[in-house]
Design an enzyme around this catalytic site. Structure first.
Site, PDB file in Angstrom:
ATOM      1  N   LYS A  39       0.834  -1.215   0.000  1.00  0.00           N
ATOM      2  CA  LYS A  39       0.000   0.000   0.000  1.00  0.00           C
ATOM      3  C   LYS A  39       0.867   1.264   0.000  1.00  0.00           C
ATOM      4  CE  LYS A  39      -0.214  -0.427   5.012  1.00  0.00           C
ATOM      5  NZ  LYS A  39      -0.877  -1.165   6.088  1.00  0.00           N
ATOM      6  N   TYR A 266      19.251  28.637   2.968  1.00  0.00           N
ATOM      7  CA  TYR A 266      18.183  29.572   3.340  1.00  0.00           C
ATOM      8  C   TYR A 266      18.273  29.993   4.801  1.00  0.00           C
ATOM      9  CZ  TYR A 266      15.562  28.809  -0.984  1.00  0.00           C
ATOM     10  OH  TYR A 266      15.161  28.769  -2.287  1.00  0.00           O
TER      11      TYR A 266
HETATM   12  C1  LIG Z   1      -0.326  -2.159   6.723  1.00  0.00           C
HETATM   13  C2  LIG Z   1      -1.020  -3.393   7.155  1.00  0.00           C
HETATM   14  C3  LIG Z   1      -0.327  -4.611   7.307  1.00  0.00           C
HETATM   15  C4  LIG Z   1       1.179  -4.719   7.189  1.00  0.00           C
HETATM   16  O1  LIG Z   1       1.737  -4.341   8.412  1.00  0.00           O
HETATM   17  P1  LIG Z   1       3.323  -4.408   8.693  1.00  0.00           P
HETATM   18  O2  LIG Z   1       3.423  -4.039  10.105  1.00  0.00           O
HETATM   19  O3  LIG Z   1       3.954  -3.410   7.793  1.00  0.00           O
HETATM   20  O4  LIG Z   1       3.754  -5.791   8.409  1.00  0.00           O
HETATM   21  C5  LIG Z   1      -1.049  -5.741   7.592  1.00  0.00           C
HETATM   22  N1  LIG Z   1      -2.386  -5.697   7.737  1.00  0.00           N
HETATM   23  C6  LIG Z   1      -3.099  -4.550   7.627  1.00  0.00           C
HETATM   24  C7  LIG Z   1      -4.556  -4.568   7.820  1.00  0.00           C
HETATM   25  C8  LIG Z   1      -2.441  -3.358   7.354  1.00  0.00           C
HETATM   26  O5  LIG Z   1      -3.135  -2.221   7.257  1.00  0.00           O
END
Ligand SMILES: *Cc1c(COP(=O)(O)O)cnc(C)c1O
Length: 371
Positions: A39, A266
């Site tokens: 994601k 800056y």
């Molecule tokens: C982001 C997410 C994961 C992955 O989590 P990690 O800690 O990065 O392994 C798993 N399940 C859900 C529902 C998530 O939102």
């Protein structure tokens, strides 16, 4: 968004490291099936590059947050199972089914409406039921409602298939297991005795690494660990068992010697304290570097060199001991000689969690797959 391939500032993704980390996760969790969580542009590592590395490295499926990320993967040719972790508006049900994407669902109305909307004779929509055991985010919170949803899927809703069920832990990376244990108990209360689908997944990286005995799960959704980042910051497991995946590099664009007392960047907030060699690098906060990185030591020719003055949008300056030639590589995250900067090093310095740090890296930093 412009991807800049004609500049030295870039991100390298190690396929070998991804494969190694997937193997570590498979062995420590005994998972039969691993969804790599990609994601938000794969936590900033690059959606397509990370997904490619993952599939080559042995991931069985991919998990995204929103439907558009899933469609982008299908359009790029990924044919593995893809799970959307967030809730999708029900009017997108046909699109989900057409692209063969597993939809996460948290209420019965969604199921009934989707069933009505879906074209008869078209592909069936695969459903993942979310169970809220204490994350307080999405999912069924009552056993009755969950049980009815399963009955709906099994008996009435012809256009849907009951493919998957999940929950998510809020504290799997904490040393204190009290709340985690409470969530496991709630999972049992809500689901024991109900019909389970082919995919049952309770574990993110931390749960899969540290708590797998408490939640025998043959499917895991792993992100952080596969990205080479120890989820507990070494508090639960301190050995070097994950391989670093990401290298962030730039190169010297200009080198000059400034006299003692010269201002840099800056605000003219930084002054040299001696005659100082200063290199300018073509990377800045417009690439997603946090401004908190001011003072952080990067690597040039295997030696540390601090970022001096404020970061600008597209450029920043570092102090070096010698007149390093234009084009000399500079490492922000990764190894140079016998020196290494990990994502955790950078993250601790900036006081920004690793996943929140990498997610900022912009499209302008070209992602390249290596090894
Ligand atoms: C982001 C997410 C994961 C992955 O989590 P990690 O800690 O990065 O392994 C798993 N399940 C859900 C529902 C998530 O939102």
């Amino acid at each position: 968004m412009v991807v800049a391939t004609h500049r030295p500032s870039r991100i390298l993704i190690s396929k070998a490291a991804v494969a190694k980390n997937l193997k570590v996760m498979r062995e420590s969790s005994q998972a039969k099936f691993i969804f790599l969580t990609v994601k938000a542009n794969a936590y900033g590592f690059g959606l397509l590059e990370m997904s490619q590395a993952a599939v080559e490295g042995g991931a069985d499926g991919l998990a995204v947050a929103v439907l558009d990320e899933a469609i982008a993967l299908r359009k790029a040719g990924f044919c593995q199972p893809i799970l959307v972790l967030g809730l999708t508006p029900v009017d997108q049900a046909q699109l989900l089914a057409d692209y063969e994407i597993i939809a996460t669902v948290a209420d019965r109305d969604w199921l009934a409406t989707a069933n009505e909307l879906l074209r008869i004779g078209g592909p069936k929509l695969q459903v993942n039921l979310a169970v809220d055991t204490g994350m307080g985010r999405i999912g069924f919170r009552s056993r009755d409602e969950l049980s009815q949803a399963i009955t709906d899927l099994e008996e009435d809703l012809q256009q849907l298939t009951y493919q998957s069920i999940m929950t998510h832990f809020a504290t799997a990376d904490d040393v204190d297991t009290t709340y985690f244990t409470q969530q496991v108990a709630t999972w049992h209360e809500l689901t024991d005795g109900l019909t389970m689908p082919p995919l049952v997944h309770l574990a993110n990286s931390a749960a899969a690494l540290y708590r797998v005995d408490a939640i025998p799960t043959d499917v895991i959704r792993a992100g952080t660990s596969v990205y080479g980042v120890e989820p507990s910051a070494g508090e639960i497991r301190a050995d070097d068992y994950l391989a670093p995946v990401l290298t962030l590099q730039s190169a010297v664009a200009m080198i000059k010697q400034l006299p003692k007392g010269a201002s840099v960047s800056y605000g003219a907030t930084y002054q040299t304290t001696k005659d100082q060699w200063v290199a300018t690098l073509p990377i800045g906060y417009g690439d997603g570097l946090p401004r908190e990185a001011q003072g952080f030591e990067v690597l040039v020719n295997g030696k540390k060199a601090p970022i001096i003055g404020q970061l600008a949008m597209d450029q920043l300056m570092i102090a070096v001991d010698e007149p390093v030639p234009v084009g000399t590589p500079v490492t922000f995250i990764g190894t140079d000689g016998d020196q290494e900067i990990t994502i955790w090093d950078f993250s601790r310095y900036c006081q920004i969690d690793p996943w929140e740090l990498t997610i900022r890296f912009q499209a302008r930093l070209n992602r390249e797959l290596v090894d």
